[in-house]
Design a protein around this motif. Sequence first.
Motif, PDB file in Angstrom:
ATOM      1  N   ASP A 174      39.381  31.756  13.153  1.00 49.14           N
ATOM      2  CA  ASP A 174      40.521  32.636  12.875  1.00 49.14           C
ATOM      3  C   ASP A 174      41.852  31.918  13.066  1.00 49.14           C
ATOM      4  O   ASP A 174      42.894  32.433  12.638  1.00 49.14           O
ATOM      5  N   ALA A 175      41.848  30.735  13.660  1.00 46.39           N
ATOM      6  CA  ALA A 175      43.093  29.952  13.718  1.00 46.39           C
ATOM      7  C   ALA A 175      43.553  29.616  12.303  1.00 46.39           C
ATOM      8  O   ALA A 175      44.741  29.713  11.973  1.00 46.39           O
ATOM      9  N   LYS A 176      42.599  29.264  11.441  1.00 45.98           N
ATOM     10  CA  LYS A 176      42.928  28.945  10.053  1.00 45.98           C
ATOM     11  C   LYS A 176      43.124  30.229   9.234  1.00 45.98           C
ATOM     12  O   LYS A 176      44.116  30.371   8.520  1.00 45.98           O
ATOM     13  N   GLY A 181      48.344  27.909  11.925  1.00 51.15           N
ATOM     14  CA  GLY A 181      48.729  26.524  11.721  1.00 51.15           C
ATOM     15  C   GLY A 181      50.158  26.421  11.197  1.00 51.15           C
ATOM     16  O   GLY A 181      50.994  27.309  11.389  1.00 51.15           O
ATOM     17  N   ALA A 182      50.420  25.356  10.481  1.00 54.69           N
ATOM     18  CA  ALA A 182      51.774  25.106   9.983  1.00 54.69           C
ATOM     19  C   ALA A 182      52.120  25.972   8.777  1.00 54.69           C
ATOM     20  O   ALA A 182      53.300  26.201   8.488  1.00 54.69           O
ATOM     21  N   VAL A 200      44.761  38.326   0.990  1.00 59.56           N
ATOM     22  CA  VAL A 200      45.669  38.539   2.108  1.00 59.56           C
ATOM     23  C   VAL A 200      46.188  37.202   2.614  1.00 59.56           C
ATOM     24  O   VAL A 200      45.454  36.212   2.658  1.00 59.56           O
ATOM     25  N   SER A 201      47.468  37.196   3.008  1.00 61.63           N
ATOM     26  CA  SER A 201      48.073  36.033   3.663  1.00 61.63           C
ATOM     27  C   SER A 201      48.532  36.442   5.058  1.00 61.63           C
ATOM     28  O   SER A 201      49.096  37.529   5.246  1.00 61.63           O
ATOM     29  N   TYR A 202      48.268  35.551   6.028  1.00 60.64           N
ATOM     30  CA  TYR A 202      48.699  35.784   7.406  1.00 60.64           C
ATOM     31  C   TYR A 202      49.553  34.620   7.873  1.00 60.64           C
ATOM     32  O   TYR A 202      49.324  33.471   7.501  1.00 60.64           O
ATOM     33  N   THR A 203      50.537  34.945   8.709  1.00 59.92           N
ATOM     34  CA  THR A 203      51.341  33.931   9.383  1.00 59.92           C
ATOM     35  C   THR A 203      51.360  34.273  10.860  1.00 59.92           C
ATOM     36  O   THR A 203      51.812  35.351  11.247  1.00 59.92           O
ATOM     37  N   ALA A 204      50.816  33.379  11.679  1.00 56.75           N
ATOM     38  CA  ALA A 204      50.748  33.590  13.128  1.00 56.75           C
ATOM     39  C   ALA A 204      50.106  34.935  13.465  1.00 56.75           C
ATOM     40  O   ALA A 204      50.561  35.649  14.352  1.00 56.75           O
ATOM     41  N   GLY A 205      49.056  35.298  12.739  1.00 56.86           N
ATOM     42  CA  GLY A 205      48.309  36.508  13.017  1.00 56.86           C
ATOM     43  C   GLY A 205      48.854  37.775  12.404  1.00 56.86           C
ATOM     44  O   GLY A 205      48.237  38.832  12.507  1.00 56.86           O
TER      45      GLY A 205
END
Length: 389
Positions: A174-176, A181-182, A200-205
């Motif tokens: 789930d980190a990826k 990440g960046a 779906v797109s996630y940034t920092a969860g």
Amino acid sequence: MAPIKATSLLFFALLWFGGAGLVHAVQDCEMNGQGINPSNGNTTAGKTGLMRCKDRDSGVLQREQQIQNGVFMGLVRHYQDGKLVREHNVNAKGNIDGAAREFAPTGKLLRESVYVDGSETGLIRAFYPGGNRRRIAFNGEGSRESASVEFTEAGQPSALRCGDKPMLAPAFDDAKACGFGAAASQVELFDSAGRVRQRVSYTAGKRTRWESLYDNGQVESSGEITGTQSVGRRFSSTGVKRSEVYGIVNDRRTVRQRELDYSERGTLVREQRWSPDGMPTNDDSFYLNGQPRSKTAYSGSGAQRIVEVSEFHDNGQRARQGRYRAGLRGGTTTSLGTHQSFDEKGRLVAETAYDDKGRIARERAFDENGQLLRDDEVFEDGSRKAFAR
């Protein structure tokens, strides 16, 4: 010495036509070759070992449980038709504590997790009978679920809930997937037929972009969050935009600011607006020909909040207008002041005056030249008389 029989749970379930009762099978339990009754503490006092309980009629193993110095503590196993289906450990208080697992009749692992004094905590993994992953979740403090991912039987992800940090490794990256990440992540979610249902797109969860799809691949709904601003859109199966909702995001909660509804042709039919704290400020509707249908404006605060409402003919001329006291959640309650009605040429045709309790106090009617036709005083019981000049 004959074994001492374990007390079994006995209950009766009424059938559809009220006859027979159903009785749970009686179990006989023993430990170290000696019969014991788990419901009678005298038979287990001071004993240590593994209690094994079998169905009295079939002799098939039903349960195994550790006893330590007379206390039921340690390993517990449950069997169905002689096959292991659940195992876990209990502590001295009788609460599940430590690893817990569930199995299919084939022996395949179906679920595994860890308990801390009765609370399921940390990583939880569930599997399909064939062995593929079914669901992975993480429970934080108070056994509250913090993150999870679900899969179809074919192994494709079908749902994803991200936490505020990676929690599902090593069972799932789930980190990826959650964009820790960046760069923002790009995730596709599938249905049981293998069709993409969401992107779906996630940034920092945090979910920043998303879209759901119809069976034909057309976008059903979409949305995005930029900073504290969010927008969501809904479409017909033919691609026509049917609604838009704009909002402000505060700690994963979105407060609506503006909502637009569109007809099947894609023309605007309603627009609503709210204040930053979520109170309605405007509600306007439109005819399909583009002319205004109604305009509603809120003002004031608390018990003094007022609504001004104007309605229109489809040629753009005013039809009615009036003031009301606003309801706590929007809408109108008590009529206030003088309300007016107009014909399709914009000429005044009627007036209705309300008292401070919202009751009709006076009614006036006019002809097409603006001449007064009727002027009545209206009483509480509905009776009326010509207004005294």
